[in-house]
Design an enzyme around this catalytic site. Structure first.
Site, PDB file in Angstrom:
ATOM      1  N   GLN A   1      30.228  -2.475   1.433  1.00 19.13           N
ATOM      2  CA  GLN A   1      29.471  -1.992   0.264  1.00 19.13           C
ATOM      3  C   GLN A   1      30.368  -1.213  -0.701  1.00 19.13           C
ATOM      4  OE1 GLN A   1      25.301  -0.708   1.266  1.00 19.13           O
ATOM      5  NE2 GLN A   1      26.152  -0.535   3.334  1.00 19.13           N
TER       6      GLN A   1
ATOM      7  N   LYS B   1      35.919  22.213  17.810  1.00 18.65           N
ATOM      8  CA  LYS B   1      34.605  21.896  17.223  1.00 18.65           C
ATOM      9  C   LYS B   1      33.588  21.641  18.331  1.00 18.65           C
ATOM     10  CE  LYS B   1      35.725  16.982  16.496  1.00 18.65           C
ATOM     11  NZ  LYS B   1      34.841  16.436  17.515  1.00 18.65           N
TER      12      LYS B   1
ATOM     13  N   CYS C   1      33.451  10.566  17.197  1.00 20.83           N
ATOM     14  CA  CYS C   1      33.905  11.731  16.429  1.00 20.83           C
ATOM     15  C   CYS C   1      34.650  11.376  15.145  1.00 20.83           C
ATOM     16  CB  CYS C   1      34.741  12.640  17.318  1.00 20.83           C
ATOM     17  SG  CYS C   1      33.715  13.463  18.558  1.00 20.83           S
TER      18      CYS C   1
ATOM     19  N   GLU D   1      37.336  18.514  20.576  1.00 23.39           N
ATOM     20  CA  GLU D   1      35.929  18.731  20.931  1.00 23.39           C
ATOM     21  C   GLU D   1      35.965  19.704  22.096  1.00 23.39           C
ATOM     22  OE1 GLU D   1      33.494  15.241  21.402  1.00 23.39           O
ATOM     23  OE2 GLU D   1      31.811  16.388  22.199  1.00 23.39           O
TER      24      GLU D   1
ATOM     25  N   ASP E   1      40.600  14.809  18.018  1.00 26.45           N
ATOM     26  CA  ASP E   1      40.293  14.859  19.464  1.00 26.45           C
ATOM     27  C   ASP E   1      41.207  14.012  20.369  1.00 26.45           C
ATOM     28  OD1 ASP E   1      38.261  16.286  18.286  1.00 26.45           O
ATOM     29  OD2 ASP E   1      36.624  15.092  19.099  1.00 26.45           O
TER      30      ASP E   1
ATOM     31  N   LYS F   1      30.312  16.506  17.251  1.00 22.97           N
ATOM     32  CA  LYS F   1      31.103  15.288  17.052  1.00 22.97           C
ATOM     33  C   LYS F   1      31.810  15.332  15.696  1.00 22.97           C
ATOM     34  CE  LYS F   1      29.564  13.775  21.010  1.00 22.97           C
ATOM     35  NZ  LYS F   1      30.396  14.084  22.210  1.00 22.97           N
TER      36      LYS F   1
ATOM     37  N   VAL G   1      40.375   9.708  18.202  1.00 22.54           N
ATOM     38  CA  VAL G   1      39.400   9.044  19.072  1.00 22.54           C
ATOM     39  C   VAL G   1      38.099   9.847  19.130  1.00 22.54           C
ATOM     40  CG1 VAL G   1      41.194   7.965  20.452  1.00 22.54           C
ATOM     41  CG2 VAL G   1      40.332  10.197  21.161  1.00 22.54           C
TER      42      VAL G   1
HETATM   43  N1  TIU Z   1      35.796  12.777  20.348  1.00 18.91           N
HETATM   44  C1  TIU Z   1      34.774  11.990  20.583  1.00 18.91           C
HETATM   45  O1  TIU Z   1      34.699  10.874  20.055  1.00 18.91           O
HETATM   46  N2  TIU Z   1      33.831  12.429  21.502  1.00 18.91           N
HETATM   47  C2  TIU Z   1      33.051  11.586  22.266  1.00 18.91           C
HETATM   48  O2  TIU Z   1      32.189  12.053  22.977  1.00 18.91           O
HETATM   49  N3  TIU Z   1      33.352  10.250  22.211  1.00 18.91           N
HETATM   50  C3  TIU Z   1      32.819   9.244  22.990  1.00 18.91           C
HETATM   51  O3  TIU Z   1      33.108   8.087  22.689  1.00 18.91           O
HETATM   52  N4  TIU Z   1      32.045   9.542  24.037  1.00 18.91           N
END
Ligand code: TIU
Length: 228
Positions: free
Chosen positions: A202, A129, A162, A72, A24, A132, A157
């Site tokens: 862990q 997608k 995600c 996303e 993303d 998330k 990110v």
């Molecule tokens: N790609 C992803 O992480 N989507 C989110 O909505 N991330 C946020 O941190 N909001």
């Protein structure tokens, strides 16, 4: 097998059976005026990941790894966007609404595109997608099975949303997962730090983490060996 100095211990991988999954890296999260900004986040906090992801892509392209980029992104008719997801967040600017970069998180809109510095090459896989996680309601599992992939390297990110969700989905499906620490960012530095810790806690309950340099050194060591 190549060995990356990682936490909680060395990550072993075979480049022929490893994919890079870049999550993303879209304008909607990284640039002002998109989805991330609509949620009240400081989008500049994600910027440091962009040149590192670019370098990671270069490294993995040189070593011929399978490369998958995710976005996303919802269908323009929004049929794959649960009302519960749309209702969450900023009521004034919701997913599917018009913004400065087009409709928020909708496929084909300018804001949905991956930022130019880490743009996919024509032969790389790009997956939209609706959730998330990268496996939910996508062909990712089938693609990785057909390509014979066993290990995954993750970047993108945001770390705790995600990226972590996708790593957990992958881990449950039996993939060994390495997250490149400096190739991921969050709007919340404390969430990024906590996510890196919980992934490798862990005994590597979700996977491994390592900086890009550690991956580069593993490739370099293998190249030197093959020339020795
Ligand atoms: N790609 C992803 O992480 N989507 C989110 O909505 N991330 C946020 O941190 N909001």
């Amino acid at each position: 097998m190549l060995s990356v100095p990682a936490l909680p211990y060395a990550f072993q991988f075979d480049p022929a059976h490893t994919a890079l999954i870049v999550i993303d890296m879209q304008r909607d999260f990284i640039e002002p005026g998109g989805f991330g900004a609509s949620l009240g986040n400081q989008v500049a906090r994600l910027a440091p990941s962009v040149p590192v992801v670019a370098e990671l892509l270069g490294l993995c392209r040189r070593h011929k790894l399978l490369i998958v980029h995710t976005r996303e992104a919802h269908r323009p008719d929004m049929a794959d966007c649960p009302p519960a997801k749309r209702a969450r967040g900023n009521p004034a600017v919701q997913i599917g609404d018009n913004g400065p970069m087009g409709r928020i998180l909708v496929s084909g809109e300018p804001g949905c595109e991956i930022v130019a510095a880490v743009a996919p090459l024509v032969d790389e896989i790009v997956l939209d997608k609706p959730g998330k996680g990268a496996f939910y309601a996508t062909a990712l599992g089938e693609i990785l099975r057909i390509k014979g992939i066993r290990q995954l390297i993750f970047a993108g990110v945001t770390t705790e949303v995600c990226v972590q969700t996708s790593m957990r989905e992958a881990n449950d499906r039996g993939y060994d997962c390495l997250l490149i620490e400096d190739a991921t960012e969050s709007y919340f530095p404390e969430f990024k730090a906590a996510t890196l810790e919980m992934i490798r806690a862990q005994g590597g309950i979700v996977g491994w983490t390592a900086p890009l340099q550690a991956l580069a050194s593993a490739f370099q060591a293998a190249t030197q060996e093959s020339h020795a």
